[in-house]
Design a protein around this motif. Sequence first.
Motif, short mmCIF file in Angstrom:
data_model
loop_
_atom_site.label_atom_id
_atom_site.label_comp_id
_atom_site.label_asym_id
_atom_site.label_seq_id
_atom_site.Cartn_x
_atom_site.Cartn_y
_atom_site.Cartn_z
N PRO A 149 0.64 -1.40 -0.22
CA PRO A 149 0.02 -0.17 0.25
C PRO A 149 1.07 1.05 -0.20
N PHE A 150 2.24 1.56 1.57
CA PHE A 150 2.41 2.80 0.36
C PHE A 150 3.25 2.60 -0.66
N TYR A 156 0.67 4.23 -3.04
CA TYR A 156 0.74 5.88 -2.12
C TYR A 156 1.91 6.23 -2.85
N LEU A 157 3.83 5.89 -2.92
CA LEU A 157 4.57 6.85 -3.43
C LEU A 157 4.56 6.66 -5.41
N SER A 167 1.55 6.33 -7.28
CA SER A 167 1.53 7.80 -7.72
C SER A 167 1.38 9.32 -7.38
N LEU A 168 2.51 9.46 -6.14
CA LEU A 168 2.79 10.72 -6.62
C LEU A 168 4.25 10.73 -7.20
N SER A 174 10.32 6.48 1.72
CA SER A 174 9.35 7.39 2.72
C SER A 174 9.81 7.39 3.94
N VAL A 183 -1.05 15.70 -7.70
CA VAL A 183 -0.36 15.09 -6.18
C VAL A 183 -0.57 14.63 -5.28
N MET A 203 -2.06 15.73 -1.67
CA MET A 203 -1.29 14.69 0.06
C MET A 203 -1.13 15.68 0.78
#
Length: 131
Positions: free
Chosen positions: A41-42, A45-46, A48-49, A77, A114, A118
């Motif tokens: 999941p993370f 997240y990264l 998409s950015l 992250s 994005v 965020m």
Amino acid sequence: MAQVQIVSEGPNYRHQIRSGAHAVIADEPATLGGQGAGLAPFDLYLASLSACTAITLRMYAEKKGWELGQFRAELSSSRDAVGKLVVHRVLHASGALTDAQWQRLLEVVEKTPVTLVMREGATITSERGPA
């Protein structure tokens, strides 16, 4: 704006995420009980950015007539001392860009769609759907 659906495929935490005709596998690493069959999941997240970063800067450079060459963004992250998520981007381009062009790209990257979402956060709602 965007719509995705996630479906459990059965083994452990492996899930298929669909958006239109596109599919991505999400999973946890084996160390967390998953199969390591897809992005965690993370990582998503990264991802998409990073996608928004690369697309926005490519669009901006093309509009300005700048040659980025091969563009790469490396994102990582971590958590700070109070537990807040900190994301760090390192940008690379093989094109011959001036210091002034790089400075402008670093200004533009702070305002990608994005990035802004965020930073501001989002309202997230949930409800029960039919079986």
